[in-house]
Design a protein around this motif. Structure first.
Motif, PDB file in Angstrom:
ATOM      1  N   ASP A  90       0.974  -1.031   0.091  1.00 29.53           N
ATOM      2  CA  ASP A  90      -0.295   0.323   0.297  1.00 29.53           C
ATOM      3  C   ASP A  90       0.869   1.186  -0.332  1.00 29.53           C
ATOM      4  OD1 ASP A  90      -1.757  -1.577   0.184  1.00 29.53           O
ATOM      5  OD2 ASP A  90      -2.989  -1.502   2.304  1.00 29.53           O
ATOM      6  N   PHE A  91       1.606   1.250   0.332  1.00 30.10           N
ATOM      7  CA  PHE A  91       3.072   1.795   0.997  1.00 30.10           C
ATOM      8  C   PHE A  91       3.789   2.551  -0.846  1.00 30.10           C
ATOM      9  CE2 PHE A  91       6.923   4.012   2.670  1.00 30.10           C
ATOM     10  CZ  PHE A  91       6.534   5.302   2.475  1.00 30.10           C
ATOM     11  N   SER A  92       3.545   2.136  -0.993  1.00 26.91           N
ATOM     12  CA  SER A  92       4.381   1.537  -2.474  1.00 26.91           C
ATOM     13  C   SER A  92       5.694   2.156  -2.404  1.00 26.91           C
ATOM     14  CB  SER A  92       3.988   1.848  -3.760  1.00 26.91           C
ATOM     15  OG  SER A  92       4.334   2.105  -4.880  1.00 26.91           O
ATOM     16  N   PRO A  93       6.790   1.672  -1.778  1.00 25.46           N
ATOM     17  CA  PRO A  93       8.358   2.774  -1.346  1.00 25.46           C
ATOM     18  C   PRO A  93       9.296   2.560  -2.698  1.00 25.46           C
ATOM     19  CG  PRO A  93       7.943   0.519  -0.743  1.00 25.46           C
ATOM     20  CD  PRO A  93       7.228   0.736  -0.523  1.00 25.46           C
ATOM     21  N   GLN A  94       9.624   3.018  -2.836  1.00 26.86           N
ATOM     22  CA  GLN A  94      10.728   3.697  -3.988  1.00 26.86           C
ATOM     23  C   GLN A  94      12.041   3.053  -3.283  1.00 26.86           C
ATOM     24  OE1 GLN A  94      10.516   7.665  -3.541  1.00 26.86           O
ATOM     25  NE2 GLN A  94       9.876   7.833  -5.785  1.00 26.86           N
ATOM     26  N   LEU A  95      12.456   3.087  -2.211  1.00 28.28           N
ATOM     27  CA  LEU A  95      13.278   2.507  -1.348  1.00 28.28           C
ATOM     28  C   LEU A  95      12.647   1.353  -0.382  1.00 28.28           C
ATOM     29  CD1 LEU A  95      16.374   1.451  -0.981  1.00 28.28           C
ATOM     30  CD2 LEU A  95      16.389   4.395   0.467  1.00 28.28           C
TER      31      LEU A  95
END
Length: 262
Positions: free
Chosen positions: A170-175
């Motif tokens: 849900d957060f869809s992090p890039q790192l």
């Protein structure tokens, strides 16, 4: 003797360490940051790891752990012995040895990665709740505009994985940095990526605790003298005794067995 090759999916320059039957990606901290920056800007998924004697032992002892490194896009030199053995091979081939800048741990590049302008969402998986919170508080000072998702990993149970995967997705992090210790952090990374986690995914060992101030850094002089392992052993003998005093001999036996089977 044949090195067990990884299956790289980017343009990183892989190098063989014949003595350990490993493939590594010699990069400086600045070069790691450049690759993270490019991966995030291009929306590419990159799996970033590091190799030291502990990972070398597990690589040869644990088939599932080996699969993780065979999926890795980058495996930096996270240990003086690995750099020394790579340089020995380079000398034998008539190449110039790599300088100490190519021996890097997660704490060397992680603060810089958090501060990259391309990185705006960072997920931190691992450590206790207190250490995870402290890490994010310090990271927020480095990058005030960056959003962080903190997920403690100590204590950890397999049944936590579904909830963690949902929150991270849900957060869809890039790192995403995962600091759970080997081989748990590697298995979690593989599982999260199999469920669609993108961006740069990095296994960072104790870096979360160290950068949070919950675990002491080895003094710089120990690195220059190549005795960092001895300082760590003296600081935590029960936790690290087997790793530093037993595993190297087990690794030698595994390597001899592998070569004898060829």
């Amino acid at each position: 003797m044949t090195t067990i090759q990884p299956t790289p999916t980017n343009n990183a320059a892989w190098a063989e360490v014949p003595a350990l039957e490993l493939a590594v990606t010699p990069l400086t901290s600045e070069e790691v940051l450049a690759r993270i920056s490019a991966a995030v800007a291009d929306e590419k998924r990159v799996l970033l790891a590091g190799h030291n004697l502990h990972s070398a032992y597990l690589f040869h002892a644990d088939p599932e752990f080996r699969k993780f490194y065979q999926k890795a896009d980058i495996a930096v030199l996270d240990g003086w012995p690995v750099l020394a053995l790579l340089n020995r091979a380079r000398r034998q081939r008539g190449h110039t040895p790599l300088p100490s800048d190519y021996r890097i741990g997660s704490t060397d590049w992680l603060p810089g990665a958090i501060g990259l302008p391309e990185v705006s969402r960072v997920c931190v998986v691992g450590a206790t709740e207190a250490a995870n919170t402290k890490f994010i508080e310090r990271a927020q000072q480095l990058a005030p505009a960056t959003s962080f998702l903190g997920i403690p990993g100590n204590p950890w149970a397999p049944e936590h994985l579904d909830a963690v995967a949902t929150r991270v997705g849900d957060f869809s992090p890039q790192l995403t940095v995962i600091g759970m210790g080997m081989p748990l952090q590697e298995s979690i990374a593989v599982e999260l990526m199999s469920r669609g986690l993108g961006g740069v995914v990095a296994t960072v060992g104790g870096a979360i605790d160290q950068l949070a101030g919950e675990q002491a850094h080895a003094p710089r002089w120990t690195g220059r003298l190549r005795v960092e392992w001895l300082w760590r052993l003296a600081s935590s003998p029960r936790r690290l005794g087997h790793r530093y005093l037993v595993e190297p001999f087990k690794l030698i036996r595994l390597l001899r067995t592998n070569r004898g089977a060829l």
